[in-house]
Each structure stands twice: as C-alpha cells, then as structure tokens.
Design a protein around this motif. Structure first.
Motif, PDB file in Angstrom:
ATOM      1  N   LYS A   1      -6.510  23.371 -15.108  1.00  0.00           N
ATOM      2  CA  LYS A   1      -6.825  21.937 -15.079  1.00  0.00           C
ATOM      3  C   LYS A   1      -7.722  21.547 -16.250  1.00  0.00           C
ATOM      4  O   LYS A   1      -7.488  20.538 -16.915  1.00  0.00           O
ATOM      5  N   VAL A   2      -8.734  22.364 -16.522  1.00  0.00           N
ATOM      6  CA  VAL A   2      -9.638  22.088 -17.654  1.00  0.00           C
ATOM      7  C   VAL A   2      -8.890  22.232 -18.979  1.00  0.00           C
ATOM      8  O   VAL A   2      -9.015  21.392 -19.872  1.00  0.00           O
ATOM      9  N   ALA A   3      -8.078  23.281 -19.106  1.00  0.00           N
ATOM     10  CA  ALA A   3      -7.355  23.539 -20.358  1.00  0.00           C
ATOM     11  C   ALA A   3      -6.293  22.480 -20.638  1.00  0.00           C
ATOM     12  O   ALA A   3      -5.982  22.203 -21.798  1.00  0.00           O
ATOM     13  N   ALA A   4      -5.749  21.868 -19.589  1.00  0.00           N
ATOM     14  CA  ALA A   4      -4.664  20.896 -19.754  1.00  0.00           C
ATOM     15  C   ALA A   4      -5.149  19.458 -19.877  1.00  0.00           C
ATOM     16  O   ALA A   4      -4.355  18.560 -20.158  1.00  0.00           O
ATOM     17  N   LYS A   5      -6.440  19.230 -19.697  1.00  0.00           N
ATOM     18  CA  LYS A   5      -6.967  17.862 -19.731  1.00  0.00           C
ATOM     19  C   LYS A   5      -6.740  17.233 -21.109  1.00  0.00           C
ATOM     20  O   LYS A   5      -6.954  17.878 -22.132  1.00  0.00           O
ATOM     21  N   ARG A   6      -6.291  15.982 -21.101  1.00  0.00           N
ATOM     22  CA  ARG A   6      -6.063  15.254 -22.340  1.00  0.00           C
ATOM     23  C   ARG A   6      -6.843  13.959 -22.304  1.00  0.00           C
ATOM     24  O   ARG A   6      -6.831  13.290 -21.277  1.00  0.00           O
ATOM     25  N   PRO A   7      -7.534  13.568 -23.365  1.00  0.00           N
ATOM     26  CA  PRO A   7      -7.628  14.353 -24.585  1.00  0.00           C
ATOM     27  C   PRO A   7      -8.395  15.649 -24.337  1.00  0.00           C
ATOM     28  O   PRO A   7      -9.275  15.714 -23.476  1.00  0.00           O
ATOM     29  N   PHE A   8      -8.048  16.655 -25.107  1.00  0.00           N
ATOM     30  CA  PHE A   8      -8.668  17.963 -24.952  1.00  0.00           C
ATOM     31  C   PHE A   8     -10.108  17.923 -25.456  1.00  0.00           C
ATOM     32  O   PHE A   8     -10.407  17.296 -26.467  1.00  0.00           O
ATOM     33  N   HIS A   9     -10.982  18.608 -24.729  1.00  0.00           N
ATOM     34  CA  HIS A   9     -12.372  18.779 -25.145  1.00  0.00           C
ATOM     35  C   HIS A   9     -12.673  20.273 -25.132  1.00  0.00           C
ATOM     36  O   HIS A   9     -12.342  20.955 -24.151  1.00  0.00           O
ATOM     37  N   PRO A  10     -13.267  20.812 -26.201  1.00  0.00           N
ATOM     38  CA  PRO A  10     -13.627  22.231 -26.198  1.00  0.00           C
ATOM     39  C   PRO A  10     -14.497  22.561 -24.986  1.00  0.00           C
ATOM     40  O   PRO A  10     -15.285  21.731 -24.531  1.00  0.00           O
ATOM     41  N   PHE A  11     -14.326  23.779 -24.471  1.00  0.00           N
ATOM     42  CA  PHE A  11     -15.115  24.192 -23.315  1.00  0.00           C
ATOM     43  C   PHE A  11     -15.481  25.662 -23.424  1.00  0.00           C
ATOM     44  O   PHE A  11     -14.843  26.421 -24.151  1.00  0.00           O
ATOM     45  N   GLU A  12     -16.535  26.007 -22.719  1.00  0.00           N
ATOM     46  CA  GLU A  12     -17.028  27.388 -22.706  1.00  0.00           C
ATOM     47  C   GLU A  12     -16.741  28.004 -21.351  1.00  0.00           C
ATOM     48  O   GLU A  12     -17.001  27.394 -20.314  1.00  0.00           O
ATOM     49  N   ILE A  13     -16.204  29.197 -21.388  1.00  0.00           N
ATOM     50  CA  ILE A  13     -15.980  29.984 -20.178  1.00  0.00           C
ATOM     51  C   ILE A  13     -17.083  31.025 -20.103  1.00  0.00           C
ATOM     52  O   ILE A  13     -17.301  31.767 -21.064  1.00  0.00           O
ATOM     53  N   ARG A  14     -17.792  31.069 -18.965  1.00  0.00           N
ATOM     54  CA  ARG A  14     -18.825  32.083 -18.762  1.00  0.00           C
ATOM     55  C   ARG A  14     -18.315  33.062 -17.722  1.00  0.00           C
ATOM     56  O   ARG A  14     -17.816  32.682 -16.669  1.00  0.00           O
ATOM     57  N   LEU A  15     -18.456  34.354 -18.043  1.00  0.00           N
ATOM     58  CA  LEU A  15     -17.964  35.416 -17.169  1.00  0.00           C
ATOM     59  C   LEU A  15     -19.094  36.036 -16.359  1.00  0.00           C
ATOM     60  O   LEU A  15     -20.270  35.912 -16.707  1.00  0.00           O
ATOM     61  N   VAL A  16     -18.727  36.727 -15.316  1.00  0.00           N
ATOM     62  CA  VAL A  16     -19.679  37.353 -14.405  1.00  0.00           C
ATOM     63  C   VAL A  16     -20.606  38.328 -15.147  1.00  0.00           C
ATOM     64  O   VAL A  16     -21.764  38.497 -14.768  1.00  0.00           O
ATOM     65  N   ASP A  17     -20.144  38.947 -16.226  1.00  0.00           N
ATOM     66  CA  ASP A  17     -20.973  39.893 -16.970  1.00  0.00           C
ATOM     67  C   ASP A  17     -21.865  39.209 -18.012  1.00  0.00           C
ATOM     68  O   ASP A  17     -22.584  39.860 -18.758  1.00  0.00           O
TER      69      ASP A  17
END
Length: 73
Positions: free
Chosen positions: A8-24
């Motif tokens: 859902k975040v990746a497909a949002k238009r217009p696209f906005h850069p985003f940061e993915i934070r992982l458990v580690d």
C-alpha cells in the motif's frame, strides 16, 4: 508487517520516498517505486548503489515517509 501494508505504501501515488525499519535496526530508504517488489514471503529492494536488499515482511517493524530530495533544474 503484513505484505499488503508494505504494498500500500509502495503503490501510493504520487509516490513519496519512505524508510523501512527492520527488527534488527537496519533502515532502508526506498527512493522510487520501481526499486521495491513485495511478495508474500519476501521483500526485494535496490539501494542507491544498485545492491539487492532482501527482507522478510515480518522483519519490517515500521515505515515512515522521508523528505524528497530537491529536484535538479
């Protein structure tokens, strides 16, 4: 995180850069929608240098919008 939430975040238009934070604690910024592919069991992304990043969707703990880089004129 559920793959559908990441998609859902990746497909949002217009696209906005985003940061993915992982458990580690690792963080990966997605600058363009064509640099991420979300499957049911695997998220594949490319970093700015073109290196492949593999992540399990369940390892994603948060996603946040990051400021866009200014456009060059």
């Amino acid at each position: 995180m559920k793959p559908s939430e990441i998609r859902k975040v990746a497909a949002k238009r217009p696209f906005h850069p985003f940061e993915i934070r992982l458990v580690d604690g690792d963080r990966h910024v997605i600058h363009h929608p064509e640099t991420i592919l979300v499957g049911e069991d695997l998220v594949v992304a490319l970093d700015p240098e073109g290196q492949t990043i593999l992540m399990a969707p369940e390892a994603v703990v948060s996603i946040r919008k990051v400021p866009s880089s200014p456009r060059k004129r």
